[in-house]
Design an enzyme around this catalytic site. Structure first.
Site, PDB file in Angstrom:
ATOM      1  N   SER A 157       0.827  -1.215   0.000  1.00 11.78           N
ATOM      2  CA  SER A 157       0.000   0.000   0.000  1.00 11.78           C
ATOM      3  C   SER A 157       0.862   1.266   0.000  1.00 11.78           C
ATOM      4  O   SER A 157       0.462   2.295  -0.555  1.00 11.78           O
ATOM      5  CB  SER A 157      -0.974  -0.003   1.186  1.00 11.78           C
ATOM      6  OG  SER A 157      -0.303   0.174   2.402  1.00 11.78           O
ATOM      7  N   ASN A 158       2.023   1.208   0.600  1.00 11.21           N
ATOM      8  CA  ASN A 158       2.897   2.392   0.560  1.00 11.21           C
ATOM      9  C   ASN A 158       3.449   2.617  -0.846  1.00 11.21           C
ATOM     10  O   ASN A 158       3.529   3.754  -1.321  1.00 11.21           O
ATOM     11  CB  ASN A 158       4.039   2.248   1.572  1.00 11.21           C
ATOM     12  CG  ASN A 158       3.610   2.670   2.953  1.00 11.21           C
ATOM     13  OD1 ASN A 158       3.377   3.850   3.209  1.00 11.21           O
ATOM     14  ND2 ASN A 158       3.470   1.707   3.862  1.00 11.21           N
ATOM     15  N   MET A 203      10.577  -6.971   4.111  1.00 11.93           N
ATOM     16  CA  MET A 203      10.731  -7.640   5.399  1.00 11.93           C
ATOM     17  C   MET A 203      12.047  -8.419   5.536  1.00 11.93           C
ATOM     18  O   MET A 203      12.107  -9.428   6.213  1.00 11.93           O
ATOM     19  CB  MET A 203       9.533  -8.593   5.627  1.00 11.93           C
ATOM     20  CG  MET A 203       8.200  -7.867   5.670  1.00 11.93           C
ATOM     21  SD  MET A 203       8.145  -6.528   6.883  1.00 11.93           S
ATOM     22  CE  MET A 203       8.115  -7.482   8.394  1.00 11.93           C
ATOM     23  N   ILE A 206      16.298  -7.828   6.363  1.00 15.50           N
ATOM     24  CA  ILE A 206      17.322  -6.861   6.760  1.00 15.50           C
ATOM     25  C   ILE A 206      18.350  -6.796   5.637  1.00 15.50           C
ATOM     26  O   ILE A 206      18.793  -7.828   5.121  1.00 15.50           O
ATOM     27  CB  ILE A 206      17.962  -7.289   8.095  1.00 15.50           C
ATOM     28  CG1 ILE A 206      16.901  -7.168   9.195  1.00 15.50           C
ATOM     29  CG2 ILE A 206      19.180  -6.433   8.417  1.00 15.50           C
ATOM     30  CD1 ILE A 206      17.340  -7.661  10.550  1.00 15.50           C
ATOM     31  N   HIS A 252       8.861   3.278   8.756  1.00 14.06           N
ATOM     32  CA  HIS A 252       8.694   2.400   9.920  1.00 14.06           C
ATOM     33  C   HIS A 252       7.460   2.878  10.693  1.00 14.06           C
ATOM     34  O   HIS A 252       7.303   4.084  10.916  1.00 14.06           O
ATOM     35  CB  HIS A 252       9.950   2.481  10.802  1.00 14.06           C
ATOM     36  CG  HIS A 252       9.894   1.557  11.976  1.00 14.06           C
ATOM     37  ND1 HIS A 252      10.054   0.189  11.851  1.00 14.06           N
ATOM     38  CD2 HIS A 252       9.676   1.789  13.298  1.00 14.06           C
ATOM     39  CE1 HIS A 252       9.944  -0.368  13.042  1.00 14.06           C
ATOM     40  NE2 HIS A 252       9.718   0.577  13.938  1.00 14.06           N
ATOM     41  N   GLU A 290      22.659   0.370  10.935  1.00 13.15           N
ATOM     42  CA  GLU A 290      21.986   0.020  12.184  1.00 13.15           C
ATOM     43  C   GLU A 290      20.473   0.045  11.955  1.00 13.15           C
ATOM     44  O   GLU A 290      19.934   1.057  11.456  1.00 13.15           O
ATOM     45  CB  GLU A 290      22.374   1.036  13.260  1.00 13.15           C
ATOM     46  CG  GLU A 290      22.262   0.478  14.665  1.00 13.15           C
ATOM     47  CD  GLU A 290      22.604   1.540  15.694  1.00 13.15           C
ATOM     48  OE1 GLU A 290      21.913   1.601  16.715  1.00 13.15           O
ATOM     49  OE2 GLU A 290      23.543   2.326  15.432  1.00 13.15           O
ATOM     50  N   GLU A 330       0.988   7.023   7.045  1.00 13.49           N
ATOM     51  CA  GLU A 330       2.143   6.627   6.225  1.00 13.49           C
ATOM     52  C   GLU A 330       1.924   7.020   4.769  1.00 13.49           C
ATOM     53  O   GLU A 330       2.840   7.455   4.074  1.00 13.49           O
ATOM     54  CB  GLU A 330       2.359   5.106   6.296  1.00 13.49           C
ATOM     55  CG  GLU A 330       2.792   4.596   7.660  1.00 13.49           C
ATOM     56  CD  GLU A 330       3.006   3.088   7.688  1.00 13.49           C
ATOM     57  OE1 GLU A 330       3.449   2.515   6.681  1.00 13.49           O
ATOM     58  OE2 GLU A 330       2.737   2.473   8.733  1.00 13.49           O
TER      59      GLU A 330
HETATM   60  C1  GRF Z   1       3.950  -0.594   6.828  1.00 16.91           C
HETATM   61  O1  GRF Z   1       3.317  -0.574   8.084  1.00 16.91           O
HETATM   62  C2  GRF Z   1       5.334  -0.015   6.923  1.00 16.91           C
HETATM   63  O2  GRF Z   1       5.445   0.995   7.888  1.00 16.91           O
HETATM   64  C3  GRF Z   1       6.161  -1.202   7.345  1.00 16.91           C
HETATM   65  O3  GRF Z   1       5.596  -2.283   6.663  1.00 16.91           O
HETATM   66  C4  GRF Z   1       4.224  -2.014   6.366  1.00 16.91           C
HETATM   67  C5  GRF Z   1       4.082  -2.161   4.878  1.00 16.91           C
HETATM   68  O4  GRF Z   1       2.762  -2.027   4.435  1.00 16.91           O
HETATM   69  N1  GRF Z   1       7.555  -0.996   7.053  1.00 16.91           N
HETATM   70  P1  GRF Z   1       2.442  -1.988   2.872  1.00 16.91           P
HETATM   71  O5  GRF Z   1       2.971  -3.290   2.286  1.00 16.91           O
HETATM   72  O6  GRF Z   1       3.109  -0.802   2.297  1.00 16.91           O
HETATM   73  O7  GRF Z   1       0.952  -1.922   2.791  1.00 16.91           O
END
Ligand code: GRF
Length: 221
Positions: free
Chosen positions: A13-14, A90, A92, A109, A143, A174
């Site tokens: 979604s972002n 997801m 690192i 984040h 970090e 976000e």
């Molecule tokens: C969001 O909550 C973002 O802050 C975190 O992972 C989630 C990703 O959501 N890093 P989406 O896949 O962008 O909907």
């Protein structure tokens, strides 16, 4: 025109909020040229394909973190990517990836960093009993969740909040601050002074906001 590469692992979604901001002309000097995912079934990959953006599943199976990340770097370089946008990615990142795009990687984040780093940030916020939560767009450094902060959004935490309701409220915020951060980046308005990000020009009237729970509606994100 800056060329953006997006890494994601889930619903995206972002990514979508940034894409829409580009399509609407809110972000003027940026273009998403490729979307990469470590998850074959990431919804975000589908959304990218629907938007006719190159979207690739890069299979991590059998590769060390470094090998995998070198592969990602190779693909991103082949697309001449200027900035890497992490949007719910997801994994690192290895040091070699971060070195390859030093100062050019953004992440979002779902917490007011430096509080609640790592996984389940919204749950951590509820457990800590904070009255305000939010989201942070920051540069990525070696970090975890610690790089210079570009933009933050603030949302209230209500007594009856669950992890889901708080996550939803944060997510809506976000979708405003990530496009704003990318816009500022693409307009060359972001610079660094030590660990502090400086933003050139006035941006408070360009979608930046904070919620006042006393004066505002419960869902007025
Ligand atoms: C969001 O909550 C973002 O802050 C975190 O992972 C989630 C990703 O959501 N890093 P989406 O896949 O962008 O909907």
């Amino acid at each position: 025109m800056y060329r953006l590469g997006v890494l994601l692992s889930g619903r995206g979604s972002n990514f979508e909020s940034i894409l829409k901001a580009i399509e609407s002309g809110y972000i003027k000097n940026g273009k998403i040229v490729v979307v990469l995912s470590n998850k074959a079934n990431a919804r975000g990959l589908e959304k990218a394909k629907e938007a006719h953006i190159d979207a690739l599943f890069v299979n991590p199976e059998g590769l060390s973190r470094d090998e995998y990340d070198r592969k990602l770097v190779e693909i991103l370089r082949s697309y001449n990517v200027d900035y890497v946008i992490l949007a719910g990615y997801m994994r690192i990142l290895s040091d070699c990836f971060i070195d390859s795009f030093e100062g050019k990687i953004l992440n979002i984040h779902p917490a007011l960093l430096p509080s609640f780093k790592g996984l389940h940030a919204q749950r951590q916020a509820l457990e800590a009993g904070v009255r305000f939560a939010g989201a942070t767009v920051h540069f990525v450094t070696k970090e975890l969740d610690s790089g210079p902060i570009i933009i933050q959004s603030v949302v209230p935490v209500f007594d009856n909040d669950t992890e889901d309701s708080l996550s939803d409220r944060i997510l809506k915020s976000e979708h405003k601050i990530y496009p704003l951060a990318v816009k500022l980046l693409c307009e060359d308005r972001i610079s660094l002074k030590g660990n502090r990000v400086l933003i050139d020009g006035d941006f408070l009237d360009e979608g930046f906001f904070a919620i006042n729970p006393v004066g505002g509606g419960r869902d007025g994100v």
